[in-house]
Design an enzyme around this catalytic site. Structure first.
Site, PDB file in Angstrom:
ATOM      1  N   LYS A   1      -1.079  11.915  12.155  1.00 40.06           N
ATOM      2  CA  LYS A   1      -1.138  11.515  10.472  1.00 40.06           C
ATOM      3  C   LYS A   1       0.189  12.579  10.298  1.00 40.06           C
ATOM      4  CE  LYS A   1      -3.401  11.756   6.308  1.00 40.06           C
ATOM      5  NZ  LYS A   1      -3.014  10.380   5.741  1.00 40.06           N
TER       6      LYS A   1
ATOM      7  N   HIS B   1       4.423   5.131  -2.479  1.00 36.79           N
ATOM      8  CA  HIS B   1       4.912   6.553  -1.792  1.00 36.79           C
ATOM      9  C   HIS B   1       6.416   6.593  -1.167  1.00 36.79           C
ATOM     10  CE1 HIS B   1       0.761   7.607  -2.422  1.00 36.79           C
ATOM     11  NE2 HIS B   1       0.307   6.369  -2.045  1.00 36.79           N
TER      12      HIS B   1
ATOM     13  N   LYS C   1      -0.450   2.495   9.722  1.00 41.26           N
ATOM     14  CA  LYS C   1      -1.833   2.971   9.861  1.00 41.26           C
ATOM     15  C   LYS C   1      -2.088   3.141  11.506  1.00 41.26           C
ATOM     16  CE  LYS C   1      -2.499   2.406   5.492  1.00 41.26           C
ATOM     17  NZ  LYS C   1      -2.584   3.314   4.603  1.00 41.26           N
TER      18      LYS C   1
ATOM     19  N   ASP D   1       0.896  -1.169  -0.161  1.00 38.28           N
ATOM     20  CA  ASP D   1       0.015  -0.021   0.029  1.00 38.28           C
ATOM     21  C   ASP D   1       0.999   1.242   0.011  1.00 38.28           C
ATOM     22  OD1 ASP D   1      -2.259   1.598   0.090  1.00 38.28           O
ATOM     23  OD2 ASP D   1      -2.211   1.663   2.329  1.00 38.28           O
TER      24      ASP D   1
END
Length: 226
Positions: A117, A12, A112, A7
């Site tokens: 964040k 990224h 996660k 993911d």
């Protein structure tokens, strides 16, 4: 169910690594910039799959609280197998086999439901080989750090050591800050708005070369299949 490696790391995190380690292109054009990023991916040192524990840490988030509310752990989430081994957190140590970065570790971390964040690149400068202040400050002086903030604040912060005011010789950490949007009165676009504008304008600077995609998958596949 894809897991954090597929993911986040395959795309990224690899892009952030390339932007940090790439050489400056001869001219600021999309193809030249993307060529330099590909060179970084070609220099990735393969993982020693027999010693992965020295280079890779994986985990899952457990139950806890968020904003005062009780939240489930990953295995208690709806639709998740209670015995799932899908990682939601990863920390990876990567080396690049080229002249500039030989022997310098890059630590890539993503997860996660962490405490906040945040996306940032932190560069820790090497210690000086010989400190002329060692007789008064000791042998170890913390290396300077350059913080490149990406989300939520786009900013650059340089943290370095300086002498405390006064007669006594001792050090303290201080920072210099630059905020990208400081003094800017125009509209602030989010990441997806920027991408859509690039698509409409035909700007390919921030998009992948096919060979870059293949290089990143080739780098991660040996650990994804274990």
């Amino acid at each position: 169910q894809a897991g954090i490696l597929r993911d986040m790391f395959q795309n990224h995190m690899m892009q952030l690594l390339a932007l940090t380690a790439m050489e400056p292109p001869t001219i600021f054009e999309a193809d030249r910039v993307r060529d330099e990023r590909v060179k970084v991916f070609r220099a990735l040192r393969p993982f020693p799959v027999d010693r992965l524990q020295d280079y890779l840490v994986l985990g899952q988030y457990g139950p806890g609280t968020m904003a005062g509310e009780t939240v489930n752990g990953y295995r208690e989430e709806y639709g998740v197998d209670p015995q799932s081994l899908t990682p939601t957190y990863g920390r990876m140590k990567v080396f690049l086999d080229n002249w500039r970065w030989q022997g310098v570790p890059f630590f890539l971390t993503s997860g996660k439901r962490l405490a906040e964040k945040k996306t940032e690149i932190v560069i820790r400068f090497k210690d000086v080989p010989h400190s002329m202040f060692r007789s008064v400050l000791g042998e170890t002086i913390t290396g300077n750090r350059l913080h490149l903030g990406i989300y939520p604040d786009e900013k650059i912060t340089l943290t370095f050591r300086t002498k405390e005011p006064g007669a006594k010789v001792c050090l303290r950490s201080v920072t210099m800050d630059f905020h990208y949007y400081q003094g800017f009165g125009g509209p602030v676009l989010d990441a997806y708005e920027k991408v859509l504008l690039d698509c409409m304008l035909g700007e390919q600077m921030n998009f992948w070369h096919q060979d870059a995609v293949e290089r990143c998958w080739a780098f991660l596949t040996p650990i994804l299949t274990r």
